[in-house]
Design an enzyme around this catalytic site. Structure first.
Site: not given
Ligand code: PGA
Length: 253
Positions: A98, A167
């Site tokens: 992430h 993302e």
């Protein structure tokens, strides 16, 4: 046909009581949603609690738990870390790479690639995050470059099992506010990435996704679901997103 997948990334939020309320709420609403995979990624401390609360690994076909991160080693002197062996006792998925790990905790690409291999070695399904820091003419090239670097050496079967979360970092909310990419922009990027993956690989969009914009992303040919941050902490918004994916799966692809 790829099954849609909606993953909730609760980040460093929730009390234990909140976690039970949210998880039970999702479980109750999701009971009949058998066309969508739902993955809850609570803070790692709550994973065991939620297992005892009834979301045990391999018990519920469409509702699963995931960890938000893990180390690449099985055990050792790594204060504060959790290992793949620990994760696999309580979860089936794990978020890897992430942008908050790479940006705030300085995890580098080699470490992330190694975690990805560890996830496969321990039969966990990795949700691998990639995305550009800012939008510019090189964004597509740069994101593909990282994806290729991280996935080099994976077998075809592993690439099929892999979940990729595209993302764009500029679209990720602070938990409350954020501006999503347009669905067309995300589709353009995701179809570019799919060229390096397989037709079976599920690719999610993440970045200020919510119950209002979910449908327009899911209408895109290559977007198979979401990695949801802020909106996953609101039970109604999150189950609405799952419901939309479940309804659309009845008619699409
Ligand atoms: P957001 O977070 O939905 O709050 O933008 C997404 C993520 O960081 O995974």
């Amino acid at each position: 046909m790829r099954r849609p997948l909606i993953a909730a990334n609760w980040k460093m939020n929730t009390t234990l009581a909140d976690a039970h309320v949210l998880a039970n709420g999702v479980r109750n609403h999701a009971e009949h949603m058998d066309r969508v995979d739902i993955v809850l990624c609570p803070p790692s401390l709550w994973l065991t609690e939620l297992v005892h609360g009834g979301i045990a690994p391999r018990q519920m076909p469409h509702l699963k738990l995931g960890a938000q991160n893990m180390h690449d080693q099985e055990s050792g002197a790594f204060t504060g870390e959790i290992s793949p062996l620990m994760v696999k006792e309580v979860a089936e998925y794990v978020i890897i790479g992430h942008s908050e790990r790479t940006h705030l905790f300085n995890e580098d690409w080699d470490f992330i690639a190694s975690k990805l291999k560890a996830a496969f070695a321990h039969n966990l399904i990795p949700i691998l995050c990639v995305g550009e820091d800012e939008q510019n003419a090189d964004s597509k090239k740069n994101v593909l470059h990282i994806l290729k670097y991280l996935t080099q050496g994976l077998t075809e079967a592993q690439l099929e099992k892999l979940v990729v979360a595209y993302e764009p970092v500029w679209a990720i909310s602070d938990g409350a506010k954020g501006t999503a990419a347009t669905p067309e922009y995300a589709q353009d990027m995701v179809s570019h990435l799919r060229g390096h993956l397989t037709p079976k690989t599920r690719i999610l969009y993440g970045g200020s996704s919510n119950d209002k914009n979910a449908r327009s992303f899911l209408e895109q040919a290559d977007i198979d679901g979401f990695l949801v941050g802020g909106a996953s902490l609101k039970l109604k918004a999150f189950v609405t997103m799952c419901q939309i994916a479940d309804d659309m799966a009845a008619t699409r692809k």
